[in-house]
Write a protein that holds these residues in place. Sequence first.
Motif, short mmCIF file in Angstrom:
data_model
loop_
_atom_site.label_atom_id
_atom_site.label_comp_id
_atom_site.label_asym_id
_atom_site.label_seq_id
_atom_site.Cartn_x
_atom_site.Cartn_y
_atom_site.Cartn_z
N UNK A 134 3.29 7.89 -6.81
CA UNK A 134 2.77 8.04 -8.19
C UNK A 134 3.83 7.79 -9.27
N UNK A 135 5.10 7.74 -8.87
CA UNK A 135 6.16 7.53 -9.86
C UNK A 135 6.11 6.13 -10.45
N UNK A 136 5.56 5.19 -9.68
CA UNK A 136 5.46 3.80 -10.19
C UNK A 136 4.36 3.72 -11.25
N UNK A 137 4.65 3.00 -12.32
CA UNK A 137 3.71 2.92 -13.45
C UNK A 137 3.23 1.48 -13.63
N UNK A 138 2.04 1.30 -14.23
CA UNK A 138 1.61 -0.05 -14.59
C UNK A 138 2.58 -0.62 -15.63
N UNK A 139 2.83 -1.91 -15.71
CA UNK A 139 2.16 -2.97 -14.95
C UNK A 139 2.80 -3.25 -13.58
N UNK A 140 3.87 -2.50 -13.26
CA UNK A 140 4.53 -2.73 -11.96
C UNK A 140 3.55 -2.49 -10.80
N UNK A 186 0.84 -1.21 0.00
CA UNK A 186 0.00 0.00 0.00
C UNK A 186 0.87 1.26 0.00
N UNK A 187 1.93 1.22 0.81
CA UNK A 187 2.85 2.34 0.86
C UNK A 187 3.52 2.59 -0.49
N UNK A 188 3.95 1.50 -1.14
CA UNK A 188 4.61 1.63 -2.45
C UNK A 188 3.64 2.19 -3.49
N UNK A 189 2.38 1.74 -3.42
CA UNK A 189 1.40 2.16 -4.43
C UNK A 189 0.99 3.62 -4.26
N UNK A 243 2.67 -5.13 -7.84
CA UNK A 243 2.80 -4.80 -6.40
C UNK A 243 1.46 -5.01 -5.68
N UNK A 244 0.37 -4.64 -6.35
CA UNK A 244 -0.96 -4.80 -5.73
C UNK A 244 -1.28 -6.27 -5.46
#
Lengths: 75, 134
Positions: B37-43, B31-34, B47-48
């Motif tokens: 906003x810098x992280x993009x799909x599909x990563x 949840x913290x990582x998500x 993570x989810x």
Amino acid sequence: MKNALRVLRAERNWSQADLAERLSVSRQTVNAIETEKYDPSLPLAFKIARLFGKLIEDVFEPEEPARVEREELET
Amino acid sequence: MNAPTKDTRRSGTWICIATAAVAAVVYFAARGLLENPALRPPLRTVIALVPVPFFLFFLLTELRLMRRLDELERHIQLEALALAFPAVLLLLLTLGLVELATPLSPADWSYRHVWIYCLGFYGIGVAVARRRYQ
């Protein structure tokens, strides 16, 4: 359902924990049965009766007379 | 088969608590990582889904523990679920209706907020049932 568990246990000087261990249940279960807040399953009731060398009806007694007994009383 | 001893039940409880704690840590880490906003799909999707195997492992250990419980404790768990399940259903149905009536802020009323009520209702159910047999 009424039961004679407390009396039978006291006759043998067993604590609730001792009895619970012999029956492989928790002490809370023994306490709940003794205080008539919980009616044990049939297998546990048989196990209790066997442990004390009694018949199941010598240990447990229904609150009301059984239907057959009532009918006999009425006739 | 012999009934489980008090010690095996106790160790089962601790294993269950440990797996729940690990699943919770992984969940909050994901949840913290998500929230970055810098992280993009599909990563983001990966993570989810990372906590899923941990939750499944917790589910297995919890089921194993339930099978080790004595009959009164199983009865208590059943009564707790009998209270918690309809309560959660009621909450979700009510939230659904309220959402139709007025927009609910996703910052306060999303899936990631409602799960805590499930735990709360279950806890209340266990307390009520346990009190009944004390």
